[in-house]
Design an enzyme around this catalytic site. Structure first.
Site, PDB file in Angstrom:
ATOM      1  N   GLY A 194       0.815  -1.221   0.000  1.00  0.00           N
ATOM      2  CA  GLY A 194       0.000   0.000   0.000  1.00  0.00           C
ATOM      3  C   GLY A 194       0.839   1.258   0.000  1.00  0.00           C
ATOM      4  O   GLY A 194       0.554   2.219  -0.723  1.00  0.00           O
ATOM      5  N   CYS A 195       1.894   1.266   0.794  1.00  0.00           N
ATOM      6  CA  CYS A 195       2.751   2.457   0.889  1.00  0.00           C
ATOM      7  C   CYS A 195       3.510   2.695  -0.410  1.00  0.00           C
ATOM      8  O   CYS A 195       3.716   3.844  -0.809  1.00  0.00           O
ATOM      9  CB  CYS A 195       3.703   2.328   2.071  1.00  0.00           C
ATOM     10  SG  CYS A 195       2.825   2.243   3.653  1.00  0.00           S
ATOM     11  N   THR A 196       3.891   1.626  -1.076  1.00  0.00           N
ATOM     12  CA  THR A 196       4.571   1.748  -2.366  1.00  0.00           C
ATOM     13  C   THR A 196       3.611   2.308  -3.415  1.00  0.00           C
ATOM     14  O   THR A 196       3.968   3.225  -4.168  1.00  0.00           O
ATOM     15  CB  THR A 196       5.130   0.388  -2.820  1.00  0.00           C
ATOM     16  OG1 THR A 196       6.078  -0.052  -1.835  1.00  0.00           O
ATOM     17  CG2 THR A 196       5.807   0.481  -4.175  1.00  0.00           C
TER      18      THR A 196
END
Length: 151
Positions: free
Chosen positions: A43-45
């Site tokens: 998700g952060c990527t």
């Protein structure tokens, strides 16, 4: 949690190059300040790559994008290099800004409760005042939602 219309807490953290960066450095410029849980997770990527993909649009609007997580500087360097992230990433291992902005919260994952960073984005105006708070944002649409808001 902070509220819109209030002064954003100032902080000084190190970027991926080890340089000190303060929120107050950006007075006179709008800032998109986004807090995320962990470098190089799915998700952060996706969220970081979405910001990177439209970063030119933010620059045209004279808006600075800053991502903050509790990851180390070394982790930020790898993350930024691997995905070509052109914006500022700040390391907050002591949770200074993370706690000041109220995004260190109880989270539940698979029934297990733990403390962690809740993915939240703040838009801070040219005077350092919180203009908009976007709690629990979706990683894939956050960057475009902000650009829509800024138009």
């Amino acid at each position: 949690m902070l509220e819109t219309g209030t002064k954003a807490p100032d902080f000084t953290l190190n970027d991926k190059d080890g340089k000190s960066v303060s929120l107050s450095d950006f007075i006179g410029k709008k800032v998109v300040l986004y807090f995320y849980p962990k470098d190089s997770t799915p998700g952060c990527t996706r969220q970081a790559c979405a910001f990177a993909g439209v970063y030119g649009e933010f620059k045209k609007k004279n808006v600075e994008v800053i991502g903050i997580s509790k990851d180390s500087i070394a982790s930020h360097v790898k993350f930024a290099e691997k995905y070509g992230l052109p914006f500022i990433l700040l390391s907050d291992p002591e949770l200074e800004a993370i706690q000041a902005f109220g995004v260190w919260q109880e989270k539940k994952l698979y029934g297990k409760v733990s403390m962690g960073v809740v993915r939240t984005t703040f838009i801070i105006d040219e005077n350092g005042v919180i203009e908009k708070i976007m709690p629990k944002v979706k990683p894939d649409t956050n960057a475009l939602e902000i650009l829509e808001y800024l138009n």
